[in-house]
Write an enzyme that holds these catalytic residues in place. Structure first.
Site, PDB file in Angstrom:
ATOM      1  N   THR A  15       0.823  -1.209   0.000  1.00 43.17           N
ATOM      2  CA  THR A  15       0.000   0.000   0.000  1.00 43.17           C
ATOM      3  C   THR A  15       0.855   1.257   0.000  1.00 43.17           C
ATOM      4  O   THR A  15       0.610   2.206  -0.753  1.00 43.17           O
ATOM      5  CB  THR A  15      -0.916   0.019   1.236  1.00 43.17           C
ATOM      6  OG1 THR A  15      -1.668  -1.196   1.289  1.00 43.17           O
ATOM      7  CG2 THR A  15      -1.876   1.195   1.185  1.00 43.17           C
ATOM      8  N   TYR A  59     -13.546  -4.875  -3.194  1.00 40.26           N
ATOM      9  CA  TYR A  59     -14.602  -4.532  -4.150  1.00 40.26           C
ATOM     10  C   TYR A  59     -15.436  -5.760  -4.497  1.00 40.26           C
ATOM     11  O   TYR A  59     -16.594  -5.844  -4.092  1.00 40.26           O
ATOM     12  CB  TYR A  59     -14.048  -3.854  -5.416  1.00 40.26           C
ATOM     13  CG  TYR A  59     -15.163  -3.332  -6.308  1.00 40.26           C
ATOM     14  CD1 TYR A  59     -15.951  -2.264  -5.887  1.00 40.26           C
ATOM     15  CD2 TYR A  59     -15.442  -3.912  -7.537  1.00 40.26           C
ATOM     16  CE1 TYR A  59     -16.986  -1.802  -6.670  1.00 40.26           C
ATOM     17  CE2 TYR A  59     -16.473  -3.461  -8.326  1.00 40.26           C
ATOM     18  CZ  TYR A  59     -17.246  -2.399  -7.900  1.00 40.26           C
ATOM     19  OH  TYR A  59     -18.277  -1.950  -8.672  1.00 40.26           O
ATOM     20  N   TYR A  88      -2.630 -10.584   4.440  1.00 44.64           N
ATOM     21  CA  TYR A  88      -2.728  -9.166   4.806  1.00 44.64           C
ATOM     22  C   TYR A  88      -4.185  -8.853   5.091  1.00 44.64           C
ATOM     23  O   TYR A  88      -5.013  -8.838   4.182  1.00 44.64           O
ATOM     24  CB  TYR A  88      -2.183  -8.308   3.668  1.00 44.64           C
ATOM     25  CG  TYR A  88      -2.147  -6.809   3.934  1.00 44.64           C
ATOM     26  CD1 TYR A  88      -2.315  -6.286   5.215  1.00 44.64           C
ATOM     27  CD2 TYR A  88      -1.919  -5.920   2.885  1.00 44.64           C
ATOM     28  CE1 TYR A  88      -2.277  -4.920   5.444  1.00 44.64           C
ATOM     29  CE2 TYR A  88      -1.866  -4.546   3.106  1.00 44.64           C
ATOM     30  CZ  TYR A  88      -2.043  -4.053   4.378  1.00 44.64           C
ATOM     31  OH  TYR A  88      -2.008  -2.702   4.605  1.00 44.64           O
ATOM     32  N   ARG A 116      -9.373  -0.819   4.609  1.00 48.21           N
ATOM     33  CA  ARG A 116      -9.177  -0.514   3.195  1.00 48.21           C
ATOM     34  C   ARG A 116      -9.969  -1.444   2.277  1.00 48.21           C
ATOM     35  O   ARG A 116     -10.252  -1.081   1.133  1.00 48.21           O
ATOM     36  CB  ARG A 116      -7.688  -0.586   2.829  1.00 48.21           C
ATOM     37  CG  ARG A 116      -6.883   0.596   3.368  1.00 48.21           C
ATOM     38  CD  ARG A 116      -5.440   0.549   2.880  1.00 48.21           C
ATOM     39  NE  ARG A 116      -4.669   1.681   3.397  1.00 48.21           N
ATOM     40  CZ  ARG A 116      -4.465   2.821   2.756  1.00 48.21           C
ATOM     41  NH1 ARG A 116      -4.998   2.998   1.551  1.00 48.21           N
ATOM     42  NH2 ARG A 116      -3.738   3.788   3.301  1.00 48.21           N
ATOM     43  N   LYS A 130      -0.217 -10.238   8.435  1.00 47.89           N
ATOM     44  CA  LYS A 130      -0.088  -8.829   8.787  1.00 47.89           C
ATOM     45  C   LYS A 130      -1.470  -8.391   9.242  1.00 47.89           C
ATOM     46  O   LYS A 130      -2.397  -8.275   8.448  1.00 47.89           O
ATOM     47  CB  LYS A 130       0.380  -8.006   7.586  1.00 47.89           C
ATOM     48  CG  LYS A 130       0.451  -6.501   7.861  1.00 47.89           C
ATOM     49  CD  LYS A 130       0.831  -5.719   6.606  1.00 47.89           C
ATOM     50  CE  LYS A 130       0.841  -4.223   6.880  1.00 47.89           C
ATOM     51  NZ  LYS A 130       1.157  -3.422   5.660  1.00 47.89           N
ATOM     52  N   ILE A 190       5.009  -4.720  10.260  1.00 54.67           N
ATOM     53  CA  ILE A 190       5.266  -4.255   8.892  1.00 54.67           C
ATOM     54  C   ILE A 190       4.903  -2.782   8.904  1.00 54.67           C
ATOM     55  O   ILE A 190       3.737  -2.418   8.992  1.00 54.67           O
ATOM     56  CB  ILE A 190       4.488  -5.073   7.864  1.00 54.67           C
ATOM     57  CG1 ILE A 190       5.016  -6.514   7.869  1.00 54.67           C
ATOM     58  CG2 ILE A 190       4.619  -4.455   6.471  1.00 54.67           C
ATOM     59  CD1 ILE A 190       4.304  -7.457   6.913  1.00 54.67           C
TER      60      ILE A 190
END
Length: 294
Positions: free
Chosen positions: A46, A109, A135, A140, A163, A206
């Protein structure tokens, strides 16, 4: 089984000059990170503005970092998308270039269900046969990996870490009790929660802020591992993190990487740099941190 890394992995920013990847600045930044004790470098995540990078740019950046690092620390490539086949192809390219592991975000999405997550991640892992870091960043993606799903995925020989960017310690504790932490690593995805995360036995972070304070951030992990209470030491970092919260990542951190000479202060649309006054405040806060004045 040895974890991919322990301590601080940096989510590497991508430097731009005149809207092109600045490979000279990239080399300078990676050299700075290596000299300042980072334990892993995460490329094309990201913070790298990866949605705005072409596939060729992603591969070129990854190749450049792998060549420069030359096995000094682990290189983890962000290859996850909301398209399973595209994720496989990106992961296979990363493997061919020499990445040590890949990081796979939850589909966004066209988000799926938990059964779909298991199939998505296992299909990629089994095809690529490279260590996988899951992740989980629901802020997000509007999608989370349930603890039961993490448990199932942790049984796959290639899926070796998560993560966790939920910033939810109840979630963390539920995941922790369901996995074998000798074989499956727990990394924070939130710089601001590392004291609590390390106190609960987390294996590292991270990090975004490690782009500019790698040595200081790793020192906190090392101090905790030696049995020290790092709460007081973290307070100065917390103040710097508060200054970084002026806008969404990676807008603020790139003001600081630019200040350190790692490319111009440029981002790609839809992201825009901070206003001049906000940039000045952030840089001044960083200077105070480095001077021990926070």
């Amino acid at each position: 089984m040895t974890h991919i890394f322990e301590g601080v992995g940096v989510a590497l920013a991508t430097p731009f000059t005149n809207n092109e990847v600045d490979y000279n600045a990239l080399e300078k930044h990676v050299d700075f990170l290596l000299k300042n004790n980072v334990q892993a470098i995460i490329v094309n995540g990201t913070t790298a503005e990866s949605p705005t990078l072409t596939e060729d740019e992603k591969d070129s950046v990854l190749e450049a970092v792998i060549k420069q690092v030359n096995h000094q620390v682990a290189i983890i490539a962000g290859t996850g998308t909301n398209n399973t086949e595209k994720s496989i192809q990106a992961s296979l390219r990363a493997k061919a270039l020499g990445a040590d592991a890949v990081m796979l975000i939850t589909p966004y999405y066209n988000k799926t269900n938990q059964r779909g997550l298991i199939k998505h991640f296992e299909t990629i892992a089994n095809k690529v046969q490279l260590p996988v870091v899951l992740y989980n960043v629901p802020s997000r993606t509007n999608m989370t990996i349930d603890p039961e799903t993490v448990e199932t995925l942790s049984r796959n020989q290639y899926i070796v870490a998560i993560k966790d960017a939920t910033n939810d310690f109840e979630y963390y504790e539920e995941v922790k009790k369901r996995i074998n932490q000798d074989e499956f690593a727990l990394y924070s995805g939130n710089d601001d929660n590392i004291v609590g995360f390390y106190n609960r036995g987390g294996n590292g972070v991270i990090s975004v802020i490690a782009n500019v304070i790698p040595r200081e951030f790793q020192a906190l992990y090392d101090a905790k591992q030696s049995g020290k209470d790092i709460s007081k030491e973290f307070e100065a970092v917390r103040k710097l993190l508060k200054a970084l919260s002026v806008d969404v990542n990676p807008i603020p951190i790139k003001a600081l990487t630019s200040y350190l000479g790692f490319g111009n202060y440029e981002l790609r649309l839809p992201l825009l740099p901070l206003e001049a006054e906000d940039t000045k405040v952030l840089i001044n806060t960083y200077k105070k941190f480095k001077a021990g004045e926070l």
